[in-house]
Design a protein around this motif. Structure first.
Motif, PDB file in Angstrom:
ATOM      1  N   PRO A 107       0.823  -1.229   0.000  1.00 28.76           N
ATOM      2  CA  PRO A 107       0.000   0.000   0.000  1.00 28.76           C
ATOM      3  C   PRO A 107       0.851   1.271   0.000  1.00 28.76           C
ATOM      4  O   PRO A 107       0.448   2.275  -0.595  1.00 28.76           O
ATOM      5  N   ARG A 141       4.024   1.578  -1.296  1.00 29.85           N
ATOM      6  CA  ARG A 141       4.548   1.678  -2.666  1.00 29.85           C
ATOM      7  C   ARG A 141       3.508   2.306  -3.573  1.00 29.85           C
ATOM      8  O   ARG A 141       3.795   3.186  -4.360  1.00 29.85           O
ATOM      9  N   TYR A 142       2.285   1.780  -3.482  1.00 30.31           N
ATOM     10  CA  TYR A 142       1.227   2.173  -4.415  1.00 30.31           C
ATOM     11  C   TYR A 142       0.775   3.603  -4.167  1.00 30.31           C
ATOM     12  O   TYR A 142       0.604   4.377  -5.109  1.00 30.31           O
ATOM     13  N   SER A 143       0.600   3.971  -2.898  1.00 27.78           N
ATOM     14  CA  SER A 143       0.086   5.315  -2.607  1.00 27.78           C
ATOM     15  C   SER A 143       1.152   6.376  -2.835  1.00 27.78           C
ATOM     16  O   SER A 143       0.841   7.497  -3.231  1.00 27.78           O
TER      17      SER A 143
END
Lengths: 304, 304
Positions: free
Chosen positions: B206, B208-210
């Protein structure tokens, strides 16, 4: 290049060109619980000019019905049939596109909004807000019997995300390739009045990473949301404009659907992302600082 | 192409060629709490032949000391200074490589193993197992005062992962680009006796993605782990072999460090990933079904 709206005539032309106005909500009409200045007035102006107004949100934490109460609380006129949320679109997708058999269930990572919309569509589900899955107790596969009737995993923003829900969803998807992997939306962040928090895409990221595959995403920019609206409202894409604050969701969504697009700068997208050498390849048709700018149309007669 | 070990001579040659034997644990020596058959005996044989034996694990849920109790419980001889975990390596990295000032703190997403190793290195931290952060209550930035002394976010496997910890870590990293983003390791899955669960890389996904960026990863296959071992033990890479069950962590780690590599098939990697047209580009030097296969060396005299 995007057209910067600035003069009275710019806004008048915009009003003339579009009959149907699709609005993103977070970052356009409000941020968290704080209204964007002038938003109510502008929606009133559009309605006064007989424009169709619709609200297209990736927010899946609320059903359309409970989203309506948010509009009410903030004093924004809205009707349930004008509201399109990604939870609703996901439920419609599961029943109408996937045609998931009635004896199958959805394993939900998400909040009551998803559950209410699934219920409304007559779709069975487990997980979600069920207290059994909402725990920080250690999860072990030894103490778990998977439900063989699970036919899909649906992930949305879940502020009670935990290892139990991630582990169960992961195992449903790992063990049976027939189980569909769906996401309400893939927004990386979630805007609140005080700042950004991880979004639905971030809540689902552990599944993407552990499984090495991507979900079918229902919300903007995917076309599924527009298909949902089309099924209920007749509109001419050429005379429809999508107003949003995010290039990779709202503006891309409008472009994918052949709509015109208006970017506002009251939310996620900053000026630096639309100008200069590092500008995004997603270019809106129009840009204005805030939806409130359309208040210049206030004293325009409806016959103009 | 990898050499398949099968004859007595194959195993004898292996024993002759390598003085230092680095072992991954989960999937090589045990799976969850179940020992791989013959593992204890093979380690005894290696020690009997005066080989250096070391345990190199990405598991950051336990400190070296508490990992030692796992060896004890399973009846596997091991000494704390033979155990290298990614939590230990992360602590060493923060103090010796980053040289984080003593008045700075680490915000931890992880379990007691990370906390114990940070403590051992004299590094202050918050988050982790602190009950304040281990809640499924809704998180709001309005009720939170970020600690300005946070200089790094360290993410490892955390089976109590929740939205509060993800939101705080996300905001520390978002608000100050000087805050280091570290991961103990990026294993996508975590093997237990009953099957796979999401791994440390999935718990950090999460963020990494955000954030749209990757952490500095400390564990295998990164070289930081090997640097840690080198700082404590003198060994000749040419006479050192890494034994593991994962191509993208263990075997890649050995290759990155100029070591020889032996893949066992008792863990993550399946036969189909090393043969045929879809084989991984990461090719081990040797392959054997199980570490237990080395029991053929049992009656070999030490002078051979």
């Amino acid at each position: 290049m995007a057209t910067r709206l600035s003069t009275q005539t710019d806004y008048e032309n915009l009003l003339d060109k579009y009959d149907t106005w699709l609005f993103d909500c977070d970052g356009v009409l409000w941020e968290g619980d704080r209204l964007v200045e002038g938003a109510i007035e502008v929606l009133q102006i559009l309605r006064h000019h007989k424009k169709s107004v619709m609200f297209v949100t990736n927010n899946a934490t609320k059903s359309r019905k409970s989203y309506k109460t948010k509009f009410d609380k903030l004093g924004v006129e809205a009707h349930v049939d004008e509201i399109y949320g990604s939870a609703f679109a996901a439920a419609v997708y599961i029943s109408s596109v996937m045609k998931m058999p009635k004896d199958k269930k959805v394993y939900v990572i998400g909040m009551s909004g998803i559950e209410e919309e699934l219920q409304e569509e007559g779709i069975s589900f487990i997980g979600g807000t069920d207290p059994i899955d909402n725990t920080l107790q250690p999860f072990s596969l030894a103490g778990w019997t998977p439900d063989p009737s699970v036919g899909a995993v649906l992930v949305g923003l879940d502020t009670s995300i935990n290892y139990t829900k991630l582990s169960k969803a992961f195992n449903y998807l790992l063990r049976d390739s027939e189980v569909a992997f769906l996401a309400t939306n893939e927004d990386s962040t979630y805007p609140t009045a005080e700042g950004l928090l991880p979004g639905a895409g971030s809540v689902g990221a552990p599944l993407r990473y552990s499984l090495g595959r991507d979900p079918i995403s229902i919300g903007k920019p995917a076309g599924t949301m527009l298909d949902c609206i089309k099924a209920k409202h007749d509109f001419d894409p050429k005379r429809t404009i999508m107003v949003g604050d995010r290039l990779n969701t709202d503006i891309q969504f409008g472009k994918n659907g052949g709509l015109s697009t208006l970017l506002v700068l009251t939310g996620i997208t900053k000026e630096s992302e639309i100008t200069g050498p590092n500008a995004s390849p997603v270019v809106p048709d129009y840009v204005t600082k805030s939806i409130g700018d359309l208040r210049v149309l206030k004293n325009l007669s409806t016959s103009s």
